[in-house]
Structure formats: C-alpha cells, structure tokens
Design an enzyme around this catalytic site. Structure first.
Site, short mmCIF file in Angstrom:
data_model
loop_
_atom_site.label_atom_id
_atom_site.label_comp_id
_atom_site.label_asym_id
_atom_site.label_seq_id
_atom_site.Cartn_x
_atom_site.Cartn_y
_atom_site.Cartn_z
N LYS A 76 20.57 3.41 -13.38
CA LYS A 76 21.07 4.71 -12.94
C LYS A 76 21.34 4.62 -11.43
O LYS A 76 20.56 4.00 -10.70
CB LYS A 76 19.99 5.77 -13.24
CG LYS A 76 20.39 7.20 -12.91
CD LYS A 76 19.29 8.17 -13.35
CE LYS A 76 19.66 9.62 -13.11
NZ LYS A 76 18.60 10.54 -13.59
N SER A 151 20.20 14.29 -16.48
CA SER A 151 21.13 13.72 -15.52
C SER A 151 21.41 12.23 -15.75
O SER A 151 22.37 11.71 -15.17
CB SER A 151 20.57 13.91 -14.11
OG SER A 151 19.35 13.20 -13.96
N SER A 175 15.51 14.38 -17.78
CA SER A 175 16.75 13.60 -17.66
C SER A 175 16.76 12.24 -18.33
O SER A 175 17.81 11.60 -18.37
CB SER A 175 17.10 13.42 -16.18
OG SER A 175 17.68 14.61 -15.72
N1 GLN Z 1 17.99 19.46 -16.01
C1 GLN Z 1 16.91 19.40 -15.08
C2 GLN Z 1 17.41 19.75 -13.71
O1 GLN Z 1 18.54 19.97 -13.57
C3 GLN Z 1 16.27 18.05 -15.08
C4 GLN Z 1 17.01 17.02 -14.34
C5 GLN Z 1 16.24 15.74 -14.22
O2 GLN Z 1 15.31 15.50 -14.99
N2 GLN Z 1 16.63 14.94 -13.24
O3 GLN Z 1 16.68 19.83 -12.78
#
Ligand code: GLN
EC number: 6.3.5.7
Length: 483
Positions: A76, A151, A175
């Site tokens: 990532k 994400s 995410s």
């Molecule tokens: N959807 C969550 C957020 O927007 C989690 C994102 C994540 O785990 N990086 O914060």
C-alpha cells in the site's frame, strides 16, 4: 501461474517448477495488461522487482528456503519505500521519494519478498471506497462499476483480480477487512502493536495497524509472519514473541466458543448478508464450534467516537505537511501565511480537509472535553464490552460490512453515509483487537465477508478458524469474470 496462492508459489519455487524471475515477469505483464481497468497501482517497480526476484532465485540456489523467498507482493502506498515514490494517495506527496524503508517493507524484503509496486489507496487512508485518491478511484474486479472498498482498495482489487497473490494493507477503522470483504479476500488486522508502524505514514496513530491481504487464511499467515514483530523504532510496538502462524492453522474447532453479538443484526444490515452470516455460523457449528449470543451494548457509540478520535489524531499528524517541512508547495507564495494556506488547500483533497477541520475543532480549547475526552471515554467502554465478552467466548463473529460494494460515486455527496459502513469494523481498532474478514458468499454477484474478532495477540486463532472454514467452503476460490 497468476492463479497461484503464496503457499502454492512457495511449493512451486521449492520444487523448481518455476523461478521467481519467471513468475515476476508473468505478473508484471499481467499488471500492465489488466490494471488499466482497475487502477489498483500507483507505481510499478519493475526494476526493483526483477532485481529482488533474481536475488531470491540465487538465495534458493544457495540452499536457502522460506515461504516468502521469491514471493511477489505489493505495498500500500503509505509504506515508505526507499528511493521510490510514497504518495499516500495524495497530491501532497506526489513527488515524495521516501529516504528509508518502513520496517514492514524492510522485513519482507529481507525474507525475500519481491515488490511489484505500490498500490492505490484513499488519500491518507481516509475513506471506505478508494474514491478519495489523487490518482483516481479504484474499480472492483467483481463489477467495474462498483467500489472495491477502502482505504486499501488498490491492494484488494489487485489481489482479487489475480494480478498478484498478496499485498500489504493498513487498517485504522476497517481498511484491510472492509476492502477484503468487498472483493472476496481474506484480510487480517493484527493486534495494535503487533506490526511496526515505523515508516507507515500516520493517519490516526492510536488506531493504525498494518496487516496482510490475500485470498486465503493460509496466505495471510505467511505474510503476517514476515510483517510481525517487535520494533524498537516504534514506541507502540509490543515486545511479544511472534508465534508460528502456519503451525496454528490446523487446530480443531471442537468446542470453540463463538459469540454472535445481537447488536450486529439490527436494522442497518442487508438481510441477504445476515443470511450468509448465519450460513457461515452453521458451517462452523458443523466443525464443532459452539455458538452463543452475546451483547456489545456500547457498539452504537462507536462511529461517533471514532469519527472524533481519528480526525483529531489526523489533524495533528497531518500538520507536518505544510509546504515547508514536508509535502507539496504552492507556486509563488506571497508570504508565509499564503504559503501554508495554499500549499495545504491545493495539496489535500476535500475529504482530508474535512477531517483536519473536524479534528482541529474537536481538539480546540473550548471543545476538547465535550468531544475528544468524551470519545476517549466511549473508547474505554467499548473495550470493556469486548473484555466482558471474551470472558465467555473465544471468538466473536459477525458481518464485516452492512452492505455489499456500492456503485462508484453513490456516496460521494454524503460522507456520513460512507462513515456508517464502518459500523462493524471500527470497534476492533478502538479496542486494539485483532480482526479478520473472510469470504462468506455473494449478493447480486458481489462478495460478502464474515468478520472474526479475537482477544489480544490471538491472530493465530483467527487464522485457524478461517483456514478450517476455507477447507470446508469454496467462496474464497471464486474468481471474478474477466480476470
Ligand atoms: N473508513 C474509515 C475511515 O475513513 C477507515 C479507514 C482506514 O481504516 N484507514 O477513517
């Protein structure tokens, strides 16, 4: 060759059926051919990959072995990679080449993994759809009109489309697990402190945790083995020995106590997903597990608490991107204030700006007690709920997401609608617990995930349950058409 799992690749390499260099070339060609449909990569690292593959082949020829030796993966794009762009999905870091490798990157490279590239992601890991990336949205290989989740949506789409067998992700509020669920993968968020955060660009430091994304639990075990461990460079890394995750896969589930929280099956859950979750419960019962209804009474407060704590930490973490110390700098600034203002408003996208504003507000002198402090108290209540539940059960099971993957753009005008999709995943981050999502079936041709949570440092238990489930089901083997 692109259908092989990490475990199969390890056997193929050991049996000299193919070399890492051959495999790497096949996968790089496949990425070049198919990724334009998905947009799952921000950078391809062909030269590095071929160098690492040849080195891995040479190490094998010298008698070395290891499940990751010569295994192709991707990171990532928030894991720092020395000399390679590390963008975090943001214009702010579009031309940032990291001066060092993140611990995770260095550990996997030392184990012989081959880095094919850096995967697309929501900007600064903020999102659940991978639509906030500066490099454009990622598409779900199961239906190109739908989001892959976020994400870590680039890692998810790439692995689901068989562009490579496994990739790293990070999970601040879901995410890893949520995109795994929406693309038919297995993804594991480890216990907070299990995987080093050093060199992992921070979103919300008390919640962020890196972990593996792959098609099977067995492959997650292999990748986690290479990622986990104490790191003196990360003050929140925990000095606990890393068990042999592969050895934990074959335990019997006889007598395993699985708790199903009644709050998980409330109005917001798609009834078709509820049915698939019940089917997975029945499957585990057949394997000897004992099911018990439990309660997590403070779960309803998790989303508001998370969406105060995560933005608060983000507003602090992202203050370093000011066009002076780090990040994009605007053209022709008139003075210092203009430089800060324009660099940050041109460099950050709208979702990141929204979170910085919410976070700065929640931390401001007059509001700290009302928002941030209260959210932290809720966080403790949520942790206490889990501790009470784990006195009675070994595993908690439920849906990973309330809905299958939505259409691209469907939630763009309503950020809160997207935040609500995190309802089942964020509690594990607030409590620091490990969680895993695994394939459990399909709704309208789109994958559905079942989530398992375990007590601290019981990643092996999660992988064991998922592996036994996968030996008796075939959801995880389904391949999206066209890939
Ligand atoms: N959807 C969550 C957020 O927007 C989690 C994102 C994540 O785990 N990086 O914060």
């Amino acid at each position: 060759m692109h259908q092989l799992t990490l475990a199969e690749i390890a056997r193929g390499l050991a049996d000299k059926k193919f070399s890492s260099e051959e495999l790497t070339k096949v996968l790089l060609a496949r990425i070049v051919q198919l990724d334009p449909q998905l947009n799952s990569f921000i950078s391809l690292t062909e030269d590095l990959a071929l160098t690492q593959a040849k080195a891995a082949d040479a190490r094998r020829a010298n008698g070395e072995s290891g499940a990751l030796l010569g295994a192709p993966i991707a990171h990532k794009d928030l894991f720092c990679t020395q000399g390679i762009r590390t963008s975090c999905g943001s214009k702010m870091l579009d031309n940032f080449k990291a001066p060092y490798d993140a611990t995770v990157v260095a550990k996997l490279a030392a184990a012989g993994a081959v880095t094919l590239g850096k995967t697309n992601m929501d900007e600064f890991a903020m999102g659940s759809a991978n639509e906030s990336s500066y490099y454009g949205a990622v598409k779900n290989p199961w239906n190109l009109e739908h989001v892959p989740g976020g994400s870590s949506g680039g890692s998810a789409a790439a692995v689901a489309a068989r562009l490579l067998p496994a990739a790293t992700g990070t999970d601040t509020g879901g995410s890893i697990r949520q995109p795994a669920a929406l693309t038919n993968l297995t993804g594991l968020k480890p216990t907070y402190g299990r995987v080093s955060r050093w060199g992992m660009i921070a979103y919300a430091s008390s919640l962020d945790q890196g972990g593996p994304m792959a098609r099977t639990a067995e492959d997650c075990a292999i990748l986690l083995q290479g990622m986990a461990g104490f790191d003196p460079n990360d003050s929140t890394s925990i000095d606990e020995p890393v068990p042999d995750y592969g050895a934990s896969l074959n335990g019997s589930l006889q007598g395993l106590r699985i708790g199903v929280p009644k709050e998980y099956f409330s109005a917001g859950l798609d009834p078709r997903i509820a049915e698939l979750i019940h089917n997975s419960v029945k499957e585990l019962e057949k394997l000897g597990a004992v099911i018990k209804e439990i309660s997590l009474p403070n779960m309803q407060h998790a989303i508001p608490a998370y969406y105060v704590i995560a933005p608060a930490e983000a507003s602090s973490n992202l203050s370093r991107f000011d066009g002076v110390r780090f990040g994009y700098r605007c053209e022709d600034p008139k003075n210092l204030e203009d430089l800060y203002k324009r660099s940050r408003s041109e460099g950050f996208g709208p979702e990141v700006q929204r979170r910085i504003m919410v976070g700065a507000y929640a931390l401001s002198a007059g509001y700290y007690d009302a928002y941030y402090l209260k959210a932290q108290k809720i966080r403790r209540l949520i942790k206490n709920d889990f501790m009470a539940a784990f006195n009675e059960v070994d595993i908690i099971l439920g849906p990973t997401t309330p809905n299958p993957a939505w259409k691209l753009g469907a939630k763009n005008s309503d950020p809160v609608a997207a935040y609500l999709e995190d309802v089942y995943t964020i509690t594990a981050n607030l409590a620091g617990l490990p969680g895993l999502s695994m394939p459990a079936g399909f709704v309208d041709g789109l994958p559905v995930g079942v989530q398992l949570l375990a007590p601290y440092f019981q990643e092996g238990r999660l992988l064991n349950v998922a592996h036994q489930y996968q030996l008796n089901t075939d959801w995880h083997t389904r391949t999206p058409t066209g890939f």
